[in-house]
Write an enzyme that holds these catalytic residues in place. Structure first.
Site, PDB file in Angstrom:
ATOM      1  CB  SER A 561       0.715   2.670  -0.131  1.00  0.00           C
ATOM      2  OG  SER A 561       0.337   3.921   0.369  1.00  0.00           O
ATOM      3  CG  HIS A 676      -1.863   2.307   4.634  1.00  0.00           C
ATOM      4  ND1 HIS A 676      -2.631   2.354   3.487  1.00  0.00           N
ATOM      5  CD2 HIS A 676      -0.600   2.649   4.257  1.00  0.00           C
ATOM      6  CE1 HIS A 676      -1.874   2.715   2.463  1.00  0.00           C
ATOM      7  NE2 HIS A 676      -0.639   2.898   2.907  1.00  0.00           N
TER       8      HIS A 676
END
Length: 707
Positions: A561, A676
């Site tokens: 991320s 994610h």
């Protein structure tokens, strides 16, 4: 959207053909913009091509299948700790995953049996069975049950693991979804109970109801038995705000409702609901964080100084004064020392629990109010030099559940009672012989003189430089603390254990941008100062070289991320220092990030690339724009998910295409589910651990596939 076609465990390397010219266009337009078409046929064809090529290479590496099987066994071992999810009155809930239930079983046990160390579990929802029965790839996102009875629940389920989910009413007494009950279609909804027959709902109401960040901006009150379209307006945020939220908090037996308008990732306005649904503004500064209610006090964490109260401290206001419109000045609750940082806080009916970091080692404090302005403080007797996680709390029993662990110490779950006394409930059996390894903490000196801590695990007696894996994050106030080497959460399960068992070094770097030393540690790497986080990373890596632990070209950087952005920056800025880069769910095209999915919500962290002054500093590190023709880069490994609706998969796709177009090798692994967090179940996580281990051996140890 239709459910995506799933590709079975795949990845990519340089031999995979690139399905487009990579030299740009005469106008300077982005030649890889087509890869931002998430489910586009052409884009997915390129993904499959990359996937198949790396799959072929890494699955053929010596030890791949052994690693995969070992990782799967560890990730599905039924001896893992049954961590408490929430405590609902006298009941503890848990989401349990194992080989038979990779998506999980939501279950409950009595608080008494759980704290006795012999929980008697009752299944509430079998997520795997539900998905099979309904023909959906459900991923559990949690349940909000109406206190204090905890019978009516709002269950959130995501198809494939995206942030957006479906909300359905479920009855805990009957064990069934409520026919004709409250239901919300898939969206990034924010919802809570107002009462048994009313919800407060912020969701996608159609055109104009979302912010530019893609989050709800309209909150409505929805009565049972009426269509959602007839719900009445409660609060509305601006289109340029990040989003609007709603939640409830308990103060002993009193339930309070709060509304937030998030103006940016770090600023918000907040209201508490008073009589007749009237919203009363809270006196918190826009940068402060609400932490809970206790004994009629509202507790807040200060990210900026407030009067005589320093940043990083806890303060309180009397809730009755707030409701009366006369909040007065805040009162000090707790202020950490210079080496310390408050990482998380929770409340029970009569106690405040603080997870504290002290030079990145965990402590747990219990605070009990003595009077209106003072608190008694107890340091709970937990293992030294450990990472402490504050998992859940039992309000009425004034009990906290915490887990303690380190690189070499398996997790142990403790129940800490009202007196501050811990009791070990369950420990994870050792997965390796810890006596064969050492755990050290060192400090590197960054370019501006700042001391940057890092943790190092390696085999005892290791001499001479060995390959090193350095993991870091460096953003959004998120501190990085050591967890057991088989359970490192963002490092693909047991990858770190595989790596140190090979005789190599594993490092967790506490670079600026995180919260290891409180708000100042984060603020030091914000916006135009972002490069400081990367300088910290390089300082740690160069310290490994200076100490003879590793060598240039034998160090891999790893991040996911925002950490994926960090790893991408390291790849492009310091190809002389790193020999590999593990880049997970990354931001990489920082020119377009604010126009891709939830990207606009992070402009408080990075800046706005559409503002020339901001782009002037962003462009100096943006990885996609800094790939240079003629430069040799170490082969990165990109891993991500097609269904990530937070960080756009186009970032990794375009970066892979640009690198490969300039003749650089690339490994690539795009799951078609998982959101994610990438992996949707332990089987996928196990494959990723084996692939990443194979990738590191290929690039840092020179191991090649069996012929």
């Amino acid at each position: 959207m239709p459910a995506p076609r799933k590709i079975k465990f795949a990845a990519a390397i340089a031999a995979a053909p690139l399905l487009v010219a990579a030299t740009g266009t005469a106008s300077g337009a982005d030649p890889f913009l087509w890869l931002e078409d998430i489910h586009g046929e052409r884009a997915l064809q390129q993904v499959e091509t990359w996937n198949a090529a790396t799959d072929k290479t890494l699955r053929a590496m010596p030890g791949f299948e052994t690693d995969r099987a070992a990782a799967f066994s560890i990730l599905t071992d039924e001896s893992h700790i049954a961590a408490p999810g929430t405590v609902m009155g006298d009941v503890v809930t848990n989401l349990w995953r194992d080989k038979a239930n990779p998506r999980g079983v939501w279950r409950e046990a009595s608080l008494a049996s759980f704290t006795a160390g012999k929980p008697e579990w009752k299944t509430l929802i079998d997520v795997d069975a539900l998905g099979k029965a309904e023909g959906k790839s459900w991923v559990w996102h949690g349940a909000d049950c109406l206190a204090p009875e905890y019978v009516r629940c709002l269950v959130s389920l995501s198809p494939g693991g995206s942030d957006a989910d479906v909300v359905r009413e479920w009855n805990r007494k009957t064990g069934t979804f409520v026919e004709g009950g409250f239901t919300l279609p898939q969206a990034k909804s924010r919802v809570t109970w107002a009462d048994a027959d009313t919800l407060l709902v912020a969701t996608d109401y159609g055109e104009g109801s979302l912010t530019t960040s893609g989050y709800p901006r309209i909150l409505k009150r929805w009565k049972r038995g009426t269509p959602l379209a007839s719900a009445s307006l409660v609060k509305e945020a601006g289109a340029q705000d990040m989003g609007l939220g709603v939640f409830t908090a308990m103060d002993a037996k009193v339930r309070r409702t709060f509304v937030t308008v998030n103006k940016s990732f770090y600023t918000k306005d907040m209201w508490v609901e008073g009589k007749d649904g009237k919203l009363i503004a809270l006196p918190l500064p826009e940068s402060a964080d609400f932490e809970g209610l206790i004994d009629g006090k509202l507790i807040a964490f200060l990210n900026k100084p407030l009067g005589t109260h320093p940043a990083g401290a806890l303060v309180s206001w009397t809730l009755a004064d707030i409701l009366a419109g006369k909040p007065g000045e805040p009162v000090s609750v707790y202020a950490p020392e210079k080496s310390q940082a408050i990482e998380s806080v929770t409340t029970t009916d009569h106690a405040l629990w603080i997870k504290l970091l002290d030079d990145v080692s965990g402590r747990l404090l219990q605070l009990v109010p003595r009077d209106e302005t003072t608190w008694s403080v107890t340091t709970v007797a937990l293992p030294d030099n450990a990472t402490i996680s504050l998992d859940a709390a039992a309000d009425k029993a004034d009990m906290a559940f915490v887990t303690a662990q380190s690189f070499l110490q398996p997790p142990t779950l403790y129940a800490v009672d009202a007196s501050g006394t811990p009791k070990a409930l369950q420990s994870l059996p050792a997965k390796f012989d810890a006596s064969a390894f050492t755990l050290e903490q060192h400090f590197a000196t960054s370019k501006d003189g700042t001391r940057v801590p890092y943790f190092l695990a390696r085999k005892k007696g290791t001499s001479g430089p060995v390959p090193a894996l350095v993991h870091a994050y460096g953003g959004f106030r998120a501190a990085q603390t050591p967890t057991y080497l088989t359970t490192e959460p963002y490092r693909a399960g047991p990858l770190a254990m595989f790596w140190v068992s090979d005789g190599n070094a594993y490092v967790l770097a506490n670079i600026r941008g995180g919260g290891e030393y409180g708000p100042a540690w984060h603020d030091a790497a914000l916006r135009e100062n972002r490069q400081r986080a990367y300088e910290d990373l390089y300082a740690v890596s160069e310290d490994l070289v200076a100490r003879g632990i590793s060598a240039r070209g034998k160090i891999a950087v790893s991040g996911r991320s925002n950490g994926g952005l960090m790893a991408g920056v390291a790849l492009t800025q310091r190809p002389d220092l790193y020999g590999a880069a593990i880049i997970g769910s990354p931001l990489l095209d920082m020119k377009r990030y604010s126009h891709m999915l939830a990207g606009a919500s992070w402009m408080a962290e990075y800046g706005d690339p559409d503002v020339p002054g901001d782009w002037a500093f962003i462009k100096t590190y943006s990885p996609y724009q800094n790939v240079k023709k003629g430069t040799h880069y170490p082969a990165p490994f990109f891993y991500l998910s097609t269904e990530d609706d937070r960080v756009h998969p186009g970032h990794a796709r375009k970066m892979a295409a640009r690198l490969q177009g300039y003749g650089n090798p690339v490994f690539y692994h795009e799951y078609r589910e998982g959101g994610h967090s990438v992996g949707a179940d332990p089987a996928e996580d196990a494959v990723r651990a084996a692939m990443l281990h194979a990738y590191l051996k290929y690039n840092l140890e020179g191991v090649r596939p069996a012929s």
